[in-house]
Motif scaffolding. Sequence first.
Motif, PDB file in Angstrom:
ATOM      1  N   VAL A  25      80.796   8.397   8.942  1.00 58.75           N
ATOM      2  CA  VAL A  25      79.987   9.570   9.271  1.00 58.75           C
ATOM      3  C   VAL A  25      79.200   9.943   8.021  1.00 58.75           C
ATOM      4  CG1 VAL A  25      80.069  12.016   9.889  1.00 58.75           C
ATOM      5  CG2 VAL A  25      81.643  10.401  10.979  1.00 58.75           C
ATOM      6  N   GLY A  26      77.895  10.086   8.176  1.00 60.25           N
ATOM      7  CA  GLY A  26      77.044  10.476   7.065  1.00 60.25           C
ATOM      8  C   GLY A  26      77.188  11.955   6.751  1.00 60.25           C
ATOM      9  N   ALA A  27      77.093  12.279   5.450  1.00 61.05           N
ATOM     10  CA  ALA A  27      77.219  13.666   5.023  1.00 61.05           C
ATOM     11  C   ALA A  27      76.362  13.896   3.782  1.00 61.05           C
ATOM     12  CB  ALA A  27      78.679  14.000   4.722  1.00 61.05           C
ATOM     13  N   THR A  28      76.066  15.157   3.528  1.00 65.96           N
ATOM     14  CA  THR A  28      75.328  15.535   2.329  1.00 65.96           C
ATOM     15  C   THR A  28      75.938  16.788   1.728  1.00 65.96           C
ATOM     16  OG1 THR A  28      73.750  16.936   3.525  1.00 65.96           O
ATOM     17  CG2 THR A  28      73.124  14.622   3.205  1.00 65.96           C
ATOM     18  N   VAL A  29      75.734  16.924   0.426  1.00 62.64           N
ATOM     19  CA  VAL A  29      76.118  18.147  -0.266  1.00 62.64           C
ATOM     20  C   VAL A  29      75.061  18.395  -1.337  1.00 62.64           C
ATOM     21  CG1 VAL A  29      77.686  16.960  -1.880  1.00 62.64           C
ATOM     22  CG2 VAL A  29      77.989  19.407  -1.420  1.00 62.64           C
ATOM     23  N   ARG A  30      74.618  19.637  -1.439  1.00 70.39           N
ATOM     24  CA  ARG A  30      73.571  20.004  -2.401  1.00 70.39           C
ATOM     25  C   ARG A  30      74.098  19.965  -3.830  1.00 70.39           C
ATOM     26  NH1 ARG A  30      72.800  25.425  -1.448  1.00 70.39           N
ATOM     27  NH2 ARG A  30      71.420  25.419  -3.228  1.00 70.39           N
ATOM     28  N   ARG A  31      73.216  19.582  -4.711  1.00 71.51           N
ATOM     29  CA  ARG A  31      73.528  19.551  -6.151  1.00 71.51           C
ATOM     30  C   ARG A  31      74.042  20.920  -6.612  1.00 71.51           C
ATOM     31  NH1 ARG A  31      70.318  17.123 -10.859  1.00 71.51           N
ATOM     32  NH2 ARG A  31      71.180  18.273 -12.597  1.00 71.51           N
ATOM     33  N   GLU A  32      73.375  21.976  -6.179  1.00 75.35           N
ATOM     34  CA  GLU A  32      73.757  23.329  -6.599  1.00 75.35           C
ATOM     35  C   GLU A  32      75.140  23.711  -6.097  1.00 75.35           C
ATOM     36  OE1 GLU A  32      69.350  22.941  -6.509  1.00 75.35           O
ATOM     37  OE2 GLU A  32      70.901  22.541  -5.031  1.00 75.35           O
ATOM     38  N   SER A  33      75.478  23.296  -4.892  1.00 74.54           N
ATOM     39  CA  SER A  33      76.810  23.594  -4.350  1.00 74.54           C
ATOM     40  C   SER A  33      77.887  22.937  -5.201  1.00 74.54           C
ATOM     41  CB  SER A  33      76.922  23.109  -2.905  1.00 74.54           C
ATOM     42  OG  SER A  33      76.012  23.806  -2.079  1.00 74.54           O
ATOM     43  N   LEU A  34      77.666  21.686  -5.583  1.00 75.28           N
ATOM     44  CA  LEU A  34      78.624  20.992  -6.452  1.00 75.28           C
ATOM     45  C   LEU A  34      78.741  21.691  -7.798  1.00 75.28           C
ATOM     46  CD1 LEU A  34      77.625  17.283  -5.787  1.00 75.28           C
ATOM     47  CD2 LEU A  34      79.753  18.397  -5.087  1.00 75.28           C
ATOM     48  N   HIS A  35      77.599  22.058  -8.355  1.00 79.63           N
ATOM     49  CA  HIS A  35      77.585  22.714  -9.663  1.00 79.63           C
ATOM     50  C   HIS A  35      78.384  24.015  -9.644  1.00 79.63           C
ATOM     51  CE1 HIS A  35      76.118  24.318 -13.469  1.00 79.63           C
ATOM     52  NE2 HIS A  35      75.834  25.431 -12.805  1.00 79.63           N
ATOM     53  N   TYR A  36      78.071  24.887  -8.701  1.00 77.88           N
ATOM     54  CA  TYR A  36      78.717  26.204  -8.687  1.00 77.88           C
ATOM     55  C   TYR A  36      80.193  26.125  -8.325  1.00 77.88           C
ATOM     56  CZ  TYR A  36      74.142  28.117  -9.465  1.00 77.88           C
ATOM     57  OH  TYR A  36      72.921  28.412 -10.024  1.00 77.88           O
ATOM     58  N   ARG A  37      80.596  25.111  -7.574  1.00 80.06           N
ATOM     59  CA  ARG A  37      82.012  24.965  -7.205  1.00 80.06           C
ATOM     60  C   ARG A  37      82.832  24.337  -8.321  1.00 80.06           C
ATOM     61  NH1 ARG A  37      86.885  24.907  -6.631  1.00 80.06           N
ATOM     62  NH2 ARG A  37      87.963  24.039  -4.827  1.00 80.06           N
ATOM     63  N   TYR A  38      82.293  23.301  -8.959  1.00 84.51           N
ATOM     64  CA  TYR A  38      83.114  22.499  -9.866  1.00 84.51           C
ATOM     65  C   TYR A  38      82.773  22.620 -11.347  1.00 84.51           C
ATOM     66  CZ  TYR A  38      84.575  20.335  -5.520  1.00 84.51           C
ATOM     67  OH  TYR A  38      85.068  20.122  -4.262  1.00 84.51           O
ATOM     68  N   SER A  39      81.572  22.998 -11.695  1.00 79.55           N
ATOM     69  CA  SER A  39      81.237  23.079 -13.129  1.00 79.55           C
ATOM     70  C   SER A  39      80.209  24.170 -13.415  1.00 79.55           C
ATOM     71  CB  SER A  39      80.740  21.720 -13.632  1.00 79.55           C
ATOM     72  OG  SER A  39      79.695  21.231 -12.842  1.00 79.55           O
ATOM     73  N   PRO A  40      80.542  25.411 -13.054  1.00 83.55           N
ATOM     74  CA  PRO A  40      79.560  26.491 -13.205  1.00 83.55           C
ATOM     75  C   PRO A  40      79.199  26.809 -14.657  1.00 83.55           C
ATOM     76  CG  PRO A  40      81.696  27.388 -12.631  1.00 83.55           C
ATOM     77  CD  PRO A  40      81.803  25.889 -12.518  1.00 83.55           C
ATOM     78  N   HIS A  41      80.027  26.403 -15.604  1.00 88.88           N
ATOM     79  CA  HIS A  41      79.753  26.721 -17.006  1.00 88.88           C
ATOM     80  C   HIS A  41      79.111  25.557 -17.749  1.00 88.88           C
ATOM     81  CE1 HIS A  41      81.880  30.405 -16.334  1.00 88.88           C
ATOM     82  NE2 HIS A  41      82.918  29.740 -15.901  1.00 88.88           N
ATOM     83  N   ASN A  42      78.877  24.468 -17.045  1.00 87.57           N
ATOM     84  CA  ASN A  42      78.265  23.288 -17.641  1.00 87.57           C
ATOM     85  C   ASN A  42      76.758  23.353 -17.394  1.00 87.57           C
ATOM     86  OD1 ASN A  42      77.588  20.749 -18.553  1.00 87.57           O
ATOM     87  ND2 ASN A  42      79.209  19.705 -17.434  1.00 87.57           N
ATOM     88  N   THR A  43      75.962  23.159 -18.432  1.00 85.17           N
ATOM     89  CA  THR A  43      74.517  23.261 -18.273  1.00 85.17           C
ATOM     90  C   THR A  43      73.832  21.928 -18.005  1.00 85.17           C
ATOM     91  OG1 THR A  43      74.199  23.096 -20.659  1.00 85.17           O
ATOM     92  CG2 THR A  43      74.354  25.322 -19.701  1.00 85.17           C
ATOM     93  N   ASN A  44      74.549  20.834 -18.137  1.00 89.86           N
ATOM     94  CA  ASN A  44      73.918  19.527 -17.932  1.00 89.86           C
ATOM     95  C   ASN A  44      74.796  18.596 -17.102  1.00 89.86           C
ATOM     96  OD1 ASN A  44      75.872  19.127 -19.865  1.00 89.86           O
ATOM     97  ND2 ASN A  44      74.622  17.840 -21.170  1.00 89.86           N
ATOM     98  N   ASP A  45      75.454  19.131 -16.079  1.00 91.42           N
ATOM     99  CA  ASP A  45      76.326  18.312 -15.245  1.00 91.42           C
ATOM    100  C   ASP A  45      75.506  17.350 -14.384  1.00 91.42           C
ATOM    101  OD1 ASP A  45      75.624  20.866 -14.157  1.00 91.42           O
ATOM    102  OD2 ASP A  45      76.883  20.474 -12.436  1.00 91.42           O
ATOM    103  N   ASP A  46      76.081  16.198 -14.145  1.00 86.22           N
ATOM    104  CA  ASP A  46      75.451  15.166 -13.324  1.00 86.22           C
ATOM    105  C   ASP A  46      76.031  15.270 -11.913  1.00 86.22           C
ATOM    106  OD1 ASP A  46      75.875  12.266 -12.111  1.00 86.22           O
ATOM    107  OD2 ASP A  46      74.072  12.218 -13.363  1.00 86.22           O
ATOM    108  N   PRO A  47      75.199  15.484 -10.894  1.00 87.76           N
ATOM    109  CA  PRO A  47      75.729  15.707  -9.550  1.00 87.76           C
ATOM    110  C   PRO A  47      76.533  14.528  -9.011  1.00 87.76           C
ATOM    111  CG  PRO A  47      73.336  15.528  -9.490  1.00 87.76           C
ATOM    112  CD  PRO A  47      73.736  15.569 -10.925  1.00 87.76           C
ATOM    113  N   LEU A  48      76.126  13.311  -9.297  1.00 92.07           N
ATOM    114  CA  LEU A  48      76.869  12.154  -8.789  1.00 92.07           C
ATOM    115  C   LEU A  48      78.230  12.041  -9.463  1.00 92.07           C
ATOM    116  CD1 LEU A  48      76.853   9.892  -6.761  1.00 92.07           C
ATOM    117  CD2 LEU A  48      75.720   8.446  -8.465  1.00 92.07           C
ATOM    118  N   GLN A  49      78.292  12.296 -10.759  1.00 92.70           N
ATOM    119  CA  GLN A  49      79.585  12.278 -11.452  1.00 92.70           C
ATOM    120  C   GLN A  49      80.501  13.381 -10.936  1.00 92.70           C
ATOM    121  OE1 GLN A  49      78.678  12.486 -15.627  1.00 92.70           O
ATOM    122  NE2 GLN A  49      78.417  10.260 -15.794  1.00 92.70           N
ATOM    123  N   THR A  50      79.936  14.553 -10.711  1.00 90.79           N
ATOM    124  CA  THR A  50      80.729  15.661 -10.164  1.00 90.79           C
ATOM    125  C   THR A  50      81.259  15.288  -8.788  1.00 90.79           C
ATOM    126  OG1 THR A  50      79.408  17.263 -11.397  1.00 90.79           O
ATOM    127  CG2 THR A  50      80.708  18.107  -9.546  1.00 90.79           C
TER     128      THR A  50
END
Length: 84
Positions: A25-50
């Motif tokens: 099943v195909g799915a998507t998640v926004r870069r911003e959603s990943l950032h705010y959930r998992y690394s909100p204090h990181n200023t240069n997080d990579d969405p694929l790594q997250t």
Amino acid sequence: MKPAAFYDLSSGTIRFWVLVGEQFVGATVRRESLHYRYSPHNTNDDPLQTFQAHTDELEGIVRRRVAGGSREPVMLRDHDLMAG
């Protein structure tokens, strides 16, 4: 064989596939959603790594959404990640 997840620059999302039952099943998640959930204090997080660091949790969320009636493509939103 499971397709590899990738970052789609034009939509700002990670596109990925989850095995649900016997099909992917195909799915998507926004870069911003990943950032705010998992690394909100990181200023240069990579969405694929997250995404890769939290794949199991994100795939579980997709499976719950499909079990609840969501159809492909499943678009994970901020509230999905907060509940996960």
